[in-house]
Design a protein around this motif. Structure first.
Motif, PDB file in Angstrom:
ATOM      1  N   ALA A  49      28.266  58.102  29.893  1.00  0.00           N
ATOM      2  CA  ALA A  49      28.846  59.068  30.821  1.00  0.00           C
ATOM      3  C   ALA A  49      30.321  59.239  30.511  1.00  0.00           C
ATOM      4  O   ALA A  49      30.931  58.355  29.907  1.00  0.00           O
ATOM      5  N   LEU A  51      34.158  61.542  31.856  1.00  0.00           N
ATOM      6  CA  LEU A  51      34.850  62.390  32.829  1.00  0.00           C
ATOM      7  C   LEU A  51      36.135  62.909  32.213  1.00  0.00           C
ATOM      8  O   LEU A  51      36.892  62.134  31.621  1.00  0.00           O
ATOM      9  N   THR A  58      32.243  66.030  34.848  1.00  0.00           N
ATOM     10  CA  THR A  58      31.506  64.831  34.473  1.00  0.00           C
ATOM     11  C   THR A  58      30.337  65.177  33.565  1.00  0.00           C
ATOM     12  O   THR A  58      29.767  66.275  33.640  1.00  0.00           O
ATOM     13  N   TYR A  60      26.784  63.250  31.660  1.00  0.00           N
ATOM     14  CA  TYR A  60      25.897  62.089  31.679  1.00  0.00           C
ATOM     15  C   TYR A  60      24.848  62.200  30.580  1.00  0.00           C
ATOM     16  O   TYR A  60      24.369  63.291  30.260  1.00  0.00           O
ATOM     17  N   THR A  69      26.653  57.417  38.578  1.00  0.00           N
ATOM     18  CA  THR A  69      27.664  58.334  39.111  1.00  0.00           C
ATOM     19  C   THR A  69      29.046  57.855  38.720  1.00  0.00           C
ATOM     20  O   THR A  69      29.382  56.677  38.923  1.00  0.00           O
ATOM     21  N   LEU A  70      29.837  58.767  38.174  1.00  0.00           N
ATOM     22  CA  LEU A  70      31.222  58.470  37.841  1.00  0.00           C
ATOM     23  C   LEU A  70      32.116  58.826  39.019  1.00  0.00           C
ATOM     24  O   LEU A  70      31.882  59.813  39.710  1.00  0.00           O
ATOM     25  N   SER A  71      33.150  58.022  39.192  1.00  0.00           N
ATOM     26  CA  SER A  71      34.176  58.357  40.163  1.00  0.00           C
ATOM     27  C   SER A  71      35.500  57.804  39.653  1.00  0.00           C
ATOM     28  O   SER A  71      35.521  57.023  38.701  1.00  0.00           O
TER      29      SER A  71
END
Length: 124
Positions: A49, A51, A58, A60, A69-71
């Motif tokens: 993944a 960002l 983002t 994936y 999930t990226l944050s």
């Protein structure tokens, strides 16, 4: 120079969750993209993944889409990868990477800076 430090790996059972962190230091990251790659024993490194810091897009891999999930925390210059519904095939060393290139964000060769890696092991 950019320094990347990963944390959060560990041993988890199938179906479990982990959150990986990548803390970056040394440069501002307004123009950087950051990503996660993984490498399992005997296999090539693969994209997980990524960002783009601006505008926050983002990306994936198909193998993790819907489960990861990226944050990010801008104030801490930290990227997170939340991984759910983990499978034994997710077992690998996970590496954080950073780049200022505008090329293929899924290509590890585009990345200039790498962390030391964190082990993720998913037991069946």
């Amino acid at each position: 120079q950019v320094q990347l430090v990963e944390s959060g790996g560990g041993l988890v059972q199938t179906g479990g969750s982990l959150r990986l962190s990548c803390a970056a230091s040394g440069r501002t990251f307004a123009s950087y993209a950051m990503g996660w790659f993984r490498q399992a024993p005997g296999k090539e490194r693969e994209f997980v993944a990524a960002l783009r810091w601006i505008p926050g897009s983002t990306y994936y891999a198909d193998s993790v889409k819907g489960r990861c999930t990226l944050s990010r925390d801008n104030a801490k210059n930290t990227l997170y990868l939340e991984m759910n519904s983990l499978r034994p095939e997710d077992t690998a060393v996970y590496y954080c990477a950073a780049t200022n290139a505008l090329g293929n964000i899924r290509d590890g060769l585009e990345y200039d800076y790498w962390g030391q890696g964190t082990q993720v092991t998913v037991s069946s």
